[in-house]
Design a protein around this motif. Structure first.
Motif, PDB file in Angstrom:
ATOM      1  N   ILE A  71       0.455  -1.425  -0.369  1.00 51.16           N
ATOM      2  CA  ILE A  71       0.256  -0.466  -0.577  1.00 51.16           C
ATOM      3  C   ILE A  71       0.797   1.117  -0.004  1.00 51.16           C
ATOM      4  CG2 ILE A  71      -1.540   1.655   1.833  1.00 51.16           C
ATOM      5  CD1 ILE A  71      -3.191  -1.081   2.814  1.00 51.16           C
ATOM      6  N   ILE A  72       1.990   1.202   0.341  1.00 52.17           N
ATOM      7  CA  ILE A  72       2.698   2.705   1.453  1.00 52.17           C
ATOM      8  C   ILE A  72       3.159   2.779  -0.265  1.00 52.17           C
ATOM      9  CG2 ILE A  72       4.986   2.707   1.712  1.00 52.17           C
ATOM     10  CD1 ILE A  72       4.314   2.021   4.563  1.00 52.17           C
ATOM     11  N   VAL A  73       3.567   1.823  -0.697  1.00 50.92           N
ATOM     12  CA  VAL A  73       4.166   1.321  -2.359  1.00 50.92           C
ATOM     13  C   VAL A  73       3.093   1.924  -3.758  1.00 50.92           C
ATOM     14  CG1 VAL A  73       5.221   0.014  -4.569  1.00 50.92           C
ATOM     15  CG2 VAL A  73       6.810  -0.149  -2.053  1.00 50.92           C
ATOM     16  N   ALA A  74       2.748   1.378  -3.435  1.00 52.53           N
ATOM     17  CA  ALA A  74       1.255   2.257  -4.567  1.00 52.53           C
ATOM     18  C   ALA A  74       1.265   3.303  -4.090  1.00 52.53           C
ATOM     19  CB  ALA A  74       0.199   1.029  -4.428  1.00 52.53           C
ATOM     20  N   GLN A  75       1.389   3.871  -2.996  1.00 48.77           N
ATOM     21  CA  GLN A  75       0.781   4.828  -3.057  1.00 48.77           C
ATOM     22  C   GLN A  75       2.056   6.331  -3.170  1.00 48.77           C
ATOM     23  OE1 GLN A  75      -2.204   6.827  -0.993  1.00 48.77           O
ATOM     24  NE2 GLN A  75      -1.449   8.652  -1.748  1.00 48.77           N
ATOM     25  N   GLU A  76       2.677   6.380  -2.943  1.00 46.95           N
ATOM     26  CA  GLU A  76       4.147   6.405  -3.230  1.00 46.95           C
ATOM     27  C   GLU A  76       3.575   6.566  -4.948  1.00 46.95           C
ATOM     28  OE1 GLU A  76       7.478   4.527  -1.246  1.00 46.95           O
ATOM     29  OE2 GLU A  76       7.423   5.868   0.175  1.00 46.95           O
ATOM     30  N   ALA A  77       4.529   5.747  -5.363  1.00 47.99           N
ATOM     31  CA  ALA A  77       3.904   5.299  -6.896  1.00 47.99           C
ATOM     32  C   ALA A  77       2.724   6.294  -7.864  1.00 47.99           C
ATOM     33  CB  ALA A  77       3.767   3.455  -7.763  1.00 47.99           C
ATOM     34  N   ALA A  78       1.710   6.272  -7.219  1.00 50.07           N
ATOM     35  CA  ALA A  78       0.795   7.300  -7.173  1.00 50.07           C
ATOM     36  C   ALA A  78       1.284   8.675  -7.337  1.00 50.07           C
ATOM     37  CB  ALA A  78      -0.972   6.913  -6.512  1.00 50.07           C
ATOM     38  N   ASP A  79       1.239   9.310  -5.935  1.00 46.89           N
ATOM     39  CA  ASP A  79       2.075  10.468  -6.004  1.00 46.89           C
ATOM     40  C   ASP A  79       3.061  10.419  -6.960  1.00 46.89           C
ATOM     41  OD1 ASP A  79       0.712  10.529  -4.209  1.00 46.89           O
ATOM     42  OD2 ASP A  79       1.846   9.962  -2.400  1.00 46.89           O
ATOM     43  N   VAL A  81       3.111   8.913 -10.306  1.00 44.91           N
ATOM     44  CA  VAL A  81       2.240   9.321 -10.683  1.00 44.91           C
ATOM     45  C   VAL A  81       1.557  10.873 -11.365  1.00 44.91           C
ATOM     46  CG1 VAL A  81       0.950   8.138 -12.401  1.00 44.91           C
ATOM     47  CG2 VAL A  81       2.156   7.349 -11.793  1.00 44.91           C
ATOM     48  N   LYS A  82       1.091  11.253  -9.753  1.00 47.73           N
ATOM     49  CA  LYS A  82       0.261  11.965 -10.071  1.00 47.73           C
ATOM     50  C   LYS A  82       1.413  13.654 -10.724  1.00 47.73           C
ATOM     51  CE  LYS A  82      -2.378  14.954  -6.925  1.00 47.73           C
ATOM     52  NZ  LYS A  82      -3.081  15.004  -5.465  1.00 47.73           N
ATOM     53  N   ASN A  83       2.687  14.024  -9.822  1.00 46.72           N
ATOM     54  CA  ASN A  83       3.634  14.776  -9.776  1.00 46.72           C
ATOM     55  C   ASN A  83       3.984  14.571 -11.504  1.00 46.72           C
ATOM     56  OD1 ASN A  83       2.894  15.668  -7.628  1.00 46.72           O
ATOM     57  ND2 ASN A  83       5.088  13.848  -6.408  1.00 46.72           N
ATOM     58  N   ASN A  84       3.666  13.815 -12.210  1.00 50.13           N
ATOM     59  CA  ASN A  84       4.568  13.899 -12.928  1.00 50.13           C
ATOM     60  C   ASN A  84       3.631  14.314 -14.715  1.00 50.13           C
ATOM     61  OD1 ASN A  84       6.963  12.482 -12.422  1.00 50.13           O
ATOM     62  ND2 ASN A  84       6.427  10.427 -12.984  1.00 50.13           N
ATOM     63  N   ALA A  85       2.307  13.525 -13.742  1.00 51.73           N
ATOM     64  CA  ALA A  85       1.085  13.727 -15.111  1.00 51.73           C
ATOM     65  C   ALA A  85       1.126  16.267 -14.981  1.00 51.73           C
ATOM     66  CB  ALA A  85      -0.217  13.737 -14.409  1.00 51.73           C
ATOM     67  N   LYS A  86       1.783  16.220 -13.753  1.00 47.83           N
ATOM     68  CA  LYS A  86       1.412  17.851 -13.235  1.00 47.83           C
ATOM     69  C   LYS A  86       2.000  18.635 -14.290  1.00 47.83           C
ATOM     70  CE  LYS A  86      -1.039  18.389  -8.696  1.00 47.83           C
ATOM     71  NZ  LYS A  86      -0.635  18.827  -7.730  1.00 47.83           N
TER      72      LYS A  86
END
Length: 174
Positions: A71-79, A81-86
């Motif tokens: 869950i921690i790794v998935a949250q970090e990956a999601a963050d 991805v979100k930052n890269n998308a921004k």
């Protein structure tokens, strides 16, 4: 060291004169042996169950730890991805703004160029109109001239050639 059922079974008591009834004591000892064996078996089974449950508990604890890490790794990956998308959206926006500015500047330059060309065409049209008017006036003057009658004398022919030459010079200058 605790007693075993065999210890109880092999236990011999000394005899006395008015002692206990031997059959009764043996019967009671047999009952104790049975109960003691049952307790030992039950204790062993409970120990096995405890070991199995402890193993399952350890397994589930490992799963829980793995899930937490996942869950921690998935949250970090999601963050990430979100930052890269921004960042990508900002880059696209900047590129679009640069393209829009370039297109606007090109359009303004083309509009200026077209306006200059329109003005040039108006000037050329005005010059052409003046020349054409001069040509028509020269032709009308030739027609009004009586020299048509005396073409045989060659004078009218020379005047016509001179008028045509004048018209060409006017047109060449403009």
């Amino acid at each position: 060291m605790p007693l075993t059922p065999l210890d109880i079974h092999n236990k011999e008591f000394s005899r006395r004169l008015r002692g206990y009834d031997e059959d009764e004591v043996n019967e009671f000892l047999d009952q104790i042996i049975k109960d003691y064996e049952a307790l030992i078996r039950e204790n062993k089974e409970l120990g096995n169950q405890v070991a199995a449950l402890q193993e399952r508990l350890n397994h589930f604890a490992n799963i829980e730890e793995t899930l937490s890490k996942t869950i921690i790794v998935a949250q970090e990956a999601a963050d990430e991805v979100k930052n890269n998308a921004k960042k990508e959206a900002q880059l696209i926006l900047k590129e679009a703004e640069k393209n829009a500015d370039r297109i606007i500047n090109e359009s303004l330059a083309k509009a200026r160029k077209i306006a200059i060309e329109i003005e040039e065409l108006k000037k050329q049209a005005s010059i052409f109109r003046v020349r054409f008017k001069a040509l028509i006036e020269a032709q009308v003057e030739l027609l009004n001239n009586d020299s048509w009658v005396s073409l045989s004398e060659g004078v009218a022919f020379d005047q016509e050639a001179a008028a045509t030459r004048d018209i060409r010079e006017i047109m060449d200058r403009g």
